[in-house]
Design a protein around this motif. Sequence first.
Motif, mmCIF file in Angstrom:
data_model
loop_
_atom_site.group_PDB
_atom_site.id
_atom_site.type_symbol
_atom_site.label_atom_id
_atom_site.label_comp_id
_atom_site.label_asym_id
_atom_site.label_seq_id
_atom_site.Cartn_x
_atom_site.Cartn_y
_atom_site.Cartn_z
ATOM 1 N N ALA A 21 1.128 -1.065 -0.109
ATOM 2 C CA ALA A 21 0.052 -0.046 0.034
ATOM 3 C C ALA A 21 0.788 1.155 -0.098
ATOM 4 C CB ALA A 21 -1.029 0.174 1.218
ATOM 5 N N MET A 22 2.287 1.540 0.804
ATOM 6 C CA MET A 22 2.697 2.185 0.135
ATOM 7 C C MET A 22 3.788 2.895 -0.368
ATOM 8 S SD MET A 22 4.459 2.384 4.604
ATOM 9 C CE MET A 22 4.772 0.914 4.630
ATOM 10 N N VAL A 23 3.767 1.089 -1.513
ATOM 11 C CA VAL A 23 4.459 1.553 -2.621
ATOM 12 C C VAL A 23 3.528 2.051 -3.688
ATOM 13 C CG1 VAL A 23 5.753 0.482 -4.249
ATOM 14 C CG2 VAL A 23 6.169 -0.529 -1.584
ATOM 15 N N LEU A 24 2.492 1.306 -3.592
ATOM 16 C CA LEU A 24 1.687 2.193 -4.596
ATOM 17 C C LEU A 24 1.577 3.958 -4.136
ATOM 18 C CD1 LEU A 24 -1.134 -0.442 -4.704
ATOM 19 C CD2 LEU A 24 0.787 -0.125 -6.795
ATOM 20 N N ASP A 29 2.226 8.562 -8.841
ATOM 21 C CA ASP A 29 2.997 10.434 -9.214
ATOM 22 C C ASP A 29 3.924 10.640 -10.100
ATOM 23 O OD1 ASP A 29 4.107 11.029 -6.995
ATOM 24 O OD2 ASP A 29 3.752 12.160 -6.758
ATOM 25 N N GLY A 30 4.510 9.321 -10.334
ATOM 26 C CA GLY A 30 6.049 9.031 -10.809
ATOM 27 C C GLY A 30 7.314 7.718 -9.974
ATOM 28 N N PRO A 31 8.513 8.268 -10.406
ATOM 29 C CA PRO A 31 9.446 7.941 -9.430
ATOM 30 C C PRO A 31 9.353 7.520 -7.957
ATOM 31 C CG PRO A 31 10.368 8.835 -11.339
ATOM 32 C CD PRO A 31 9.088 8.695 -11.209
ATOM 33 N N VAL A 64 8.074 -5.806 -6.680
ATOM 34 C CA VAL A 64 6.721 -6.675 -6.635
ATOM 35 C C VAL A 64 5.663 -6.580 -7.451
ATOM 36 C CG1 VAL A 64 4.843 -8.113 -5.973
ATOM 37 C CG2 VAL A 64 7.035 -9.318 -5.668
ATOM 38 N N VAL A 65 6.112 -5.275 -6.840
ATOM 39 C CA VAL A 65 4.647 -4.199 -6.698
ATOM 40 C C VAL A 65 5.058 -3.647 -8.870
ATOM 41 C CG1 VAL A 65 3.698 -1.701 -6.392
ATOM 42 C CG2 VAL A 65 3.959 -3.251 -4.610
ATOM 43 N N SER A 66 6.483 -2.990 -8.688
ATOM 44 C CA SER A 66 6.465 -3.263 -9.954
ATOM 45 C C SER A 66 6.916 -3.664 -10.995
ATOM 46 C CB SER A 66 8.221 -2.365 -9.935
ATOM 47 O OG SER A 66 8.384 -2.150 -11.768
#
Length: 144
Positions: A21-24, A29-31, A64-66
């Motif tokens: 959730a934090m990574v998303l 809005d970008g990197p 994983v999110v990427s």
Amino acid sequence: MPTRAPDRLAPFTAQEALVCAMVLMSVADGPMSDAELAMMTRLVQGLPAFSDFHSAEIETVTEVVSNLLGRTDGLDDALTMIREALPMRLRETAYLLACEVCAADGDATQEELRLLQDLRIGLDLDRLIAGAIERAAKARYQVI
């Protein structure tokens, strides 16, 4: 804790789902910014929910999110994985953590606000509870 292969779509642990959730939010809005990474690291190091989770594992979850976001319907898949990994009480925690990361680098962008909406819906959170969490995060980061 076993190490996850970045391209594997194994179910998230509860801690991985919270980090997801934090990574998303950080990539909405970008990197990922340095401020966002620092915020995630502080949260992982300081909150009881992460007592046996190491901040170095943020990188693995980020991979994983990427990979997920590179797929068709990847955001929907990520939200489903978060929801399935978390009981309702921790879904609120996931939303709070996303709000904290959103607040880490200043004003929320339209992309971040859109992700918060998607996260709220994906986690099946009550709109009033989500609003209270958002307001609390905003209040914590007011400047004088």
